[in-house]
Design an enzyme around this catalytic site. Structure first.
Site, PDB file in Angstrom:
ATOM      1  N   GLU A 156      37.548-118.021 -90.065  1.00  0.00           N
ATOM      2  CA  GLU A 156      37.518-119.137 -90.378  1.00  0.00           C
ATOM      3  C   GLU A 156      37.222-119.702 -91.758  1.00  0.00           C
ATOM      4  OE1 GLU A 156      36.401-121.435 -87.014  1.00  0.00           O
ATOM      5  OE2 GLU A 156      36.930-120.686 -85.634  1.00  0.00           O
ATOM      6  N   GLU A 273      41.429-113.636 -79.425  1.00  0.00           N
ATOM      7  CA  GLU A 273      40.564-115.376 -78.591  1.00  0.00           C
ATOM      8  C   GLU A 273      41.857-115.863 -78.098  1.00  0.00           C
ATOM      9  OE1 GLU A 273      37.921-117.757 -80.904  1.00  0.00           O
ATOM     10  OE2 GLU A 273      37.498-116.267 -82.130  1.00  0.00           O
TER      11      GLU A 273
END
Ligand code: XIL
Length: 363
Positions: A156, A273
């Site tokens: 991220e 995910e």
């Protein structure tokens, strides 16, 4: 082709109508078999200490998954709570578990702005940041050298809303080391574990919206930059935290194009995910399960068209343990139904949707 796959799976399910009475679902292979048939991986994020303490949970991981990723225990803070102290016990346990059940393991994650070292603010500065970061990566990735399928080296790093030209998220690492922190991390990971596929992992890239498009552009720029500078990066991780309502903005061609762009850089792609928020679906379970399953199937069928996609992992495996229980709480208080198995480890329509998506993959 698609119809054929659907039939194959239902035929298997109905061939043993009483199997459920004898031993739950043992008549049908786990999702790992559907993935392996296509040379792929299916797995889930495992919670600690649940994997150690809940035998049913462990059993279903072994049955369904040929790859596992720890949900939290390898993040910077949990694994390295003090400058001189590491806590490897949970991840060591998971590595043993994987070996025992013939599963691969992914590492998540070496560098992230969240769940970081509790001692970062008091101990780390621009002058010593590189030393601490390199030592962390050497120690953590080095411990599992030769045994990890892949590592999320950086997680991220893009946040367009932070307003930088390059789209980089304003984090402590960027502040201490500048954009080079990414290269430093990838080089340190390659030195520590030359066999692991080194991955950049991110979210918010799934839909055909202006916000997601901006982020895709920034991620592609980041990946291209790393490749141009000869940083050792081998894969891109698509988190794919989906949501039933937001999925109205999904466009197959947009996802295809993004994956093609990533693949053209010579990178593998992992869906890392995956889960599907069900907040805006009605409480009725059958209706909810159908809506969630459709999102799984539509997304994965398109994703798996791209040959660079090699692994699919859901963020959890059962509705009994999912971060969305808290984050995505339903107004009525009813439990969320966002993963392939329900709270009692029963296979839901989402499970069959994932199986069909694997079946649709060209060999
Ligand atoms: C989440 C975990 O599931 C939670 O248990 C924890 O409290 C917070 O982090 N993106 C990621 C994951 O890369 O590490 C996050 O996991 C979910 C979003």
């Amino acid at each position: 082709m698609h119809k054929f796959s659907r039939r194959t799976i239902f035929r298997t399910a109905f061939a043993f109508p009483f199997a459920g009475l004898l031993s739950a679902q043992s008549s049908e292979p786990g999702l790992r078999a559907y993935a392996a048939k296509k040379g792929l991986f299916f797995g889930g994020a495992a919670a600690w200490p649940v994997l150690r303490d809940d035998a049913d949970y462990a059993k279903h991981f072994a049955e369904e998954c040929n790859i596992l990723v720890p949900e939290n225990v390898l993040k910077m803070g949990p694994v390295h709570p003090e400058p001189e102290r590491y806590n490897f016990e949970p991840a060591d346990y998971m590595m043993e578990f994987c070996k025992k059940h013939d599963m691969q393991m992914r590492g998540h994650t070496l560098v992230w702005h969240s769940q970081g070292w509790p001692w970062l603010k008091t101990t780390v500065s621009a002058t010593n940041a590189r030393k601490y970061l390199e030592e962390h990566i050497r120690t953590v990735a080095g411990r599992y050298r030769g045994r990890m399928h892949s590592w999320d080296v950086v997680n991220e790093a893009i946040e367009v809303a932070d307003g930088r030209e390059d789209g980089l998220r304003k984090t402590a690492w960027l502040e201490f080391l500048g954009p080079e922190y990414l290269d430093i991390a990838f080089h340190a990971a390659a030195a520590a574990d030359p066999q692991a596929k080194l991955t950049y992992n991110d979210y918010g890239l799934d839909y055909d919206t202006p916000g997601n498009e901006k982020k895709r552009e920034a991620v592609l720029r980041l990946l291209r930059g790393l490749k141009d500078r000869k940083a050792p990066i081998h894969a891109f991780g698509m988190q794919a935290h989906l949501d039933w309502k937001a999925f109205q903005n999904f466009k197959a061609e947009t996802l295809r194009r993004f994956f093609r762009d990533v693949a053209s850089l010579g990178l593998e792609i992992y869906i890392t995910e995956l889960d599907v928020g069900d907040r805006d679906l009605p409480d009725d379970e059958a209706e909810r399960d159908k809506g969630v399953a459709k999102v799984y199937e539509d997304y994965l069928t398109v994703a798996l068209e791209e040959p660079a996609v090699k692994a699919v992992l859901t963020w959890g495996l059962t509705d009994r343990y999912t971060w969305l229980a808290g984050r995505n709480r339903r107004p009525s208080g009813a439990g969320v139904r966002v993963l392939p198995l329900d709270r009692e480890y029963k296979r839901k329509p989402a499970w069959y949707a994932i199986a069909r998506a694997f079946e649709s993959r060209k060999a």
